[in-house]
Motif scaffolding. Sequence first.
Motif, PDB file in Angstrom:
ATOM      1  N   TRP A  32      -5.452  -2.106   2.057  1.00  0.00           N
ATOM      2  CA  TRP A  32      -5.417  -1.679   3.446  1.00  0.00           C
ATOM      3  C   TRP A  32      -5.983  -2.208   4.241  1.00  0.00           C
ATOM      4  O   TRP A  32      -5.247  -3.182   5.701  1.00  0.00           O
ATOM      5  CB  TRP A  32      -4.954  -0.181   3.896  1.00  0.00           C
ATOM      6  N   ASP A  71      -9.743   4.269   3.000  1.00  0.00           N
ATOM      7  CA  ASP A  71     -10.510   3.563   2.335  1.00  0.00           C
ATOM      8  C   ASP A  71      -9.863   3.609   1.154  1.00  0.00           C
ATOM      9  O   ASP A  71      -9.536   3.764  -0.210  1.00  0.00           O
ATOM     10  CB  ASP A  71     -11.209   5.212   2.193  1.00  0.00           C
ATOM     11  N   ASP A  72      -9.023   2.023   1.255  1.00  0.00           N
ATOM     12  CA  ASP A  72      -8.287   1.460   0.380  1.00  0.00           C
ATOM     13  C   ASP A  72      -8.534   0.279   0.415  1.00  0.00           C
ATOM     14  O   ASP A  72      -7.980  -0.409   0.865  1.00  0.00           O
ATOM     15  CB  ASP A  72      -6.369   1.338   0.985  1.00  0.00           C
ATOM     16  N   GLU A  73      -9.061  -0.580  -0.473  1.00  0.00           N
ATOM     17  CA  GLU A  73      -8.929  -2.414  -0.164  1.00  0.00           C
ATOM     18  C   GLU A  73      -8.295  -2.857  -0.241  1.00  0.00           C
ATOM     19  O   GLU A  73      -7.715  -4.111   0.725  1.00  0.00           O
ATOM     20  CB  GLU A  73     -10.129  -2.286  -1.652  1.00  0.00           C
ATOM     21  N   TRP A  91       0.927   4.226  -2.647  1.00  0.00           N
ATOM     22  CA  TRP A  91       0.769   5.221  -2.834  1.00  0.00           C
ATOM     23  C   TRP A  91       1.055   6.523  -3.180  1.00  0.00           C
ATOM     24  O   TRP A  91       2.715   6.171  -2.937  1.00  0.00           O
ATOM     25  CB  TRP A  91       0.069   5.545  -0.802  1.00  0.00           C
ATOM     26  N   CYS A 120       1.100  -0.927  -0.081  1.00  0.00           N
ATOM     27  CA  CYS A 120      -0.388  -0.114   0.063  1.00  0.00           C
ATOM     28  C   CYS A 120       1.114   1.135  -0.225  1.00  0.00           C
ATOM     29  O   CYS A 120       0.829   2.479  -0.804  1.00  0.00           O
ATOM     30  CB  CYS A 120      -1.198  -0.048   1.241  1.00  0.00           C
TER      31      CYS A 120
END
Length: 208
Positions: free
Chosen positions: A166, A162-164, A124, A120
Amino acid sequence: MNQAVQKHIPEGCMQDSKGRWVPVETISDIDMVRHELVCEVARKAQELQEAMRDFKMNTLGDVEAFIDLSAEKYGVSIGGKKGNVTLISFDGRYKLQRAIQDSISFDERLQAAKELIDQCIHRWAEGSAAEIRALVDHAFQVDKEGNISTGRILGLRRLSIDDEQWKQAMTAIADSIQVTGSQTYIRLYERVGMSEQWRAIPLDLAKL
């Protein structure tokens, strides 16, 4: 000390810290007084420890019996492991708490969570990623015994990201949690005057 051990004690001798037998007449008065003081305090401490152990076990039994009695009023039976309970005296002066705290550890799935989190951060954009990297590195640090702080790891799950991927990592953390045991505590409090403040009744020598 049992009789079998006593037979091996040379008459008129005391054993020193290295296991050697020393004639009593060669021991200085101050060493003898120190020995007697420490042994007497240790004996009283052991008696107090046993009394406190009995107090805890008796109190836990009384609380369990009261919970069962209260449940019977509603025609139910409470089975299995019971959770935290707070009881307050009728006059509101004292509060008794029984708290059960689980000891947890993490299995191999924690490493999968760490890998997902690393992915992640690499994915990012720069900016906030640096701060999160520092937070994650801190969470996964181990202490001198090689243990990971459960509080810091679980703290990652409170981050609203809001990250799948994560979220998948947070699921892996949740799945990796293993309850390895539990400890039951008895805590007593006394109300401070007529206020809403409670003062703990310490059973820890350091807090008396």
